[in-house]
Every structure is written in structure tokens, then in C-alpha cells.
Design an enzyme around this catalytic site. Structure first.
Site: not given
Length: 308
Positions: A154-155, A173-174, A176
Site C-alpha cells: 500500500d502506497g 500513477d493511480s 480512478d
């Protein structure tokens, strides 16, 4: 890894058999469709449904939870812009963090910058990484760079353990803002990013479409102006297979050495040494860098109003 099978995908249109239709509450009342030649992979990870198919016109296509993430034909427009807009705006970036970006395309682009010494990537879904390496080797080539260190997780949690001022640049860079990526659009996350950046450090994050999501963009801009005390800007690019054909980016800097995002000072397109292993740039250049900050009047009014 689960292989493709004959089971029909829920994202293959029943109205137009043999076509993939992208339908989402984030763009109600419309859909974008691509003709499917062959489904190459279907699987379900711990986080989302993953599919790859061969299309008639855009090459192989990566789908997450029914939404197009990339196609072989137009991925360059997104990957190159989200990477080079921030990295070409600061001198000699050395430490870069990528959050999301499991397909490896941003890594491919970061690796074009010879000044970079360390590239950390934190991707939550290992299936996305594995599928990208199998079906999109020209995108996932970024993982082959020895400067890359992969963190599967998890970022948001990863950032909590990052020392203050570690990175020159963070690229988010996710997907939606629904499902596993939702936290990446919220204020506490941006606060963590700002803490992880050095003075005058920069962040670039995927920031939706001006045609579909101005309400989301308004919230992102408002949050960023509260948190980032350097520069806050919105840029956009064209990606034909994304909803409305465009996608935007928030570019922000922390307090410290001034950053003028609109005028690149570290032009990657002036150095072709990286093309031998990564191929030539297909979309980004210094002129389109500056032009990407020119907004339509309706979007400019809304975004500028959030700075008052």
C-alpha cells in the site's frame, strides 16, 4: 497466474457482441468500445479484476475492474507526460518514488534520466505487475533497470515510513478514485507526499478529465494549494482510449527552490542516449510540455478560482 479461458467477461458488451465497452459511474451516460480479437487473460487479484485482450486497432489492452489502463498504441501519451512533466522541471533529480504504476511504464520513462540514482516503486497489486511483464514487455521493461527497487504494498502505508525530505520527485500513477486507489486522492495522502519531498521537490499525480471530473479536480486543487507551498499547476494530455480522450495531472512543488513547471530546464528530449534500450520518445517533447499547461477557459476559471 490465472490464464484466459472461454468464460465470457462481464465487460464484453451484450449489445455489441465481441466488443469491450467501458462503462462506469464516473462517466455516466457514455461508453467507449473497442473490438476484441481475443481475450488473453482474465483473473481476479485480492484487489480487482484484471483482464488483457488483443484489440483490432489499439494492440493489447490492460483492463482493471472494467476500466482501460493502457493500450499498446497510446500508452506513450500518458506514461511519458506523467513522468517527464515533473522530472524535466527540476535540475538533476536523483531519488524518485513511483506510487502505483504497476505496469512499469513510468519506470521505463524515469530510467531515461541519467541523473537518477534511485527509483522506488510501491504497487499494491502484484498481479498487475506479473500480467504486465507477461503481456506488455515493452512497457514493463522499466523493471529491468538496476536502479529500481520494488515494494509490493500500500502506497499510503509506505509513505508513513519514509524519512522526511527523501525524494526529489514523487509520481502517483493511480487508477480512478474508486476501489484501491481512492486514498490516493485524499488530503492525508498529499500531506504524506509533501513530507517525503525535499525542499523544492515535485509531485505529479493523475488528476482525471476536465470534461468529466471538474468536481474531483476542484477538490484536488483545493487540497494541494493548502499543502504544497511552492507551485501548484494543472496540465493535461490526450489519450484516445481514456474517457473523453483526455487525462490531467496535478503538478506541485514544496517550499524551497522555485519550480517553474511550464518551462522545462532538464530536457530529456535533448539527449538520445536512452533510446538504445528504451526506444525513442513517441509523444513528449519540450514544446508539448509547455503547451500542456494551457487550459480551456472553462477549466482555467475553475482551477484559478481555487487559488483565491
Amino acid at each position: 497466474m490465472e490464464e484466459a479461458n472461454n468464460k465470457e467477461s462481464p465487460y464484453i458488451s451484450s449489445i455489441l457482441p465481441g466488443w469491450f465497452s467501458e462503462i462506469s459511474p464516473l462517466w455516466p451516460g457514455e461508453a467507449h468500445s473497442l473490438k476484441v480479437e481475443k481475450i488473453l487473460f482474465q483473473g481476479k487479484s485480492d484487489y480487482q479484476n484484471v483482464m488483457v485482450f488483443q484489440s483490432s486497432t489499439y494492440g493489447k489492452v490492460l483492463i482493471l475492474d472494467g476500466v482501460i489502463q493502457l493500450t499498446e498504441r497510446d500508452e506513450c501519451a500518458y506514461q511519458e507526460m506523467i513522468t517527464h512533466l515533473p522530472l524535466c522541471s527540476i535540475p538533476n533529480p536523483k531519488k524518485v518514488l513511483v506510487i502505483g504504476g504497476g505496469d512499469g511504464g513510468v519506470l521505463r520513462e524515469v530510467s531515461r534520466h541519467s541523473s537518477v540514482e534511485q527509483i522506488d516503486i510501491c504497487e499494491i497489486d502484484k498481479m498487475v505487475i506479473d500480467v504486465s511483464k507477461q503481456f506488455f514487455p515493452n512497457v514493463a521493461i522499466g523493471y529491468e533497470d538496476p536502479r529500481v527497487k520494488l515494494h509490493v504494498g500500500d502506497g499510503v502505508a509506505f509513505l508513513k515510513f519514509v524519512a522526511e525530505g527523501t525524494y526529489d520527485a514523487v509520481i502517483v500513477d493511480s487508477s480512478d478514485p474508486i476501489g484501491p486507489a481512492q486514498e490516493l486522492f485524499e488530503k492525508p495522502f498529499f500531506e504524506s507526499v509533501a513530507r517525503a519531498l525535499r525542499p523544492g521537490g515535485v509531485v505529479c499525480t493523475q488528476a482525471e478529465s476536465i470534461w468529466l471530473h471538474m468536481h474531483i479536480i476542484e477538490d484536488i486543487v483545493a487540497n494541494c494549494r493548502q499543502i504544497f507551498k511552492g507551485s501548484v499547476n494543472y496540465a493535461w494530455t490526450t489519450v484516445p482510449t481514456y474517457p473523453s480522450g483526455v487525462i490531467g495531472f496535478m503538478l506541485c512543488s514544496t517550499e524551497g527552490p522555485a519550480v517553474d513547471f511550464k518551462n522545462p530546464i532538464n530536457p530529456v528530449d535533448a539527449d538520445d542516449s536512452h533510446t538504445k534500450t528504451r526506444g525513442p520518445l513517441k509523444f513528449y517533447n519540450s514544446e508539448i510540455h509547455s503547451a500542456s499547461f494551457c487550459l480551456p477557459s472553462f477549466a482555467k476559471r475553475v482551477i484559478e478560482s481555487k487559488g483565491k
